[in-house]
Design an enzyme around this catalytic site. Sequence first.
Site, short mmCIF file in Angstrom:
data_model
loop_
_atom_site.label_atom_id
_atom_site.label_comp_id
_atom_site.label_asym_id
_atom_site.label_seq_id
_atom_site.Cartn_x
_atom_site.Cartn_y
_atom_site.Cartn_z
N SER A 131 0.81 -1.23 0.00
CA SER A 131 0.00 0.00 0.00
C SER A 131 0.84 1.27 0.00
CB SER A 131 -0.92 -0.01 1.22
OG SER A 131 -0.19 -0.28 2.41
N GLU A 132 2.16 1.13 -0.07
CA GLU A 132 3.03 2.30 0.08
C GLU A 132 2.73 3.42 -0.91
OE1 GLU A 132 5.46 -1.15 1.78
OE2 GLU A 132 4.03 -0.83 0.15
#
Length: 255
Positions: A131-132
């Site tokens: 999800s960065e």
Amino acid sequence: MADDDVLQVSVERGVATLTLDSPANRNALSRALRARLREALDAALADDGVRVVALDHTGRVFCSGMDLSEAAGAGAGDQGVRELPELLERIWTAPKPVVATVRGPARAGGVGLLAACDVVVAGASATFAFSEVRLGIVPAVISAVVLPRVLPHVAHRLMLTGEVFDAAAAAAGGLVDLAVPDDEVDAAVEAQVRALAAGSPWALAETKRLLRAGGLRGSFDDLLDLSARAFAGEEGQEGIAAFREKRPARWVPAP
């Protein structure tokens, strides 16, 4: 919550079980949890009576990644992102096999944590996401342990999109070794632990050293610098703020 409450440790029949126990923050890798996990891991590796290390978790979530409540402000680049490489490398190079049990969601740094392990067993309720990029940061540090595991084209797509994928997809892509129904997770982990413990300690250590001989992909020094800059940067801070405030980040077009 006291620092000592974030991790449970038990040793039984040659298995040291380290259980992430911080469900209030989705088992995020807070300062307290990182410190306790490293301490417990070192103790397990130093104990001649321990043959296998098992990583488990309480609560619905395996690990939500870095604790974003500790990642805000000008010093964000110097917070736990600089400790994470040491923890991942310790698991990756540990002379004893490490088995991860994933019963629920794993995100970002939590995916890196399980990717550093030797065997990963996931239940059907487990989900995963890099999800960065959606937070304005970069999966730099965890790439060192994720990329040797995951098929290149799969890693490419999932790291760029940040989309959520299930245990079956994780197994197909190489991130997870065994994806099983939720009610079969414990039995599958026990079978893997028994199989690993059947090997001689010296042979296991040497075999793992042989398997890891290619080393981590990329220099952790370079990767952690990139990750630190991302956390501390304008987009990283905006993404973290948006996540905490439960709103779209500025770069997401209005519907």
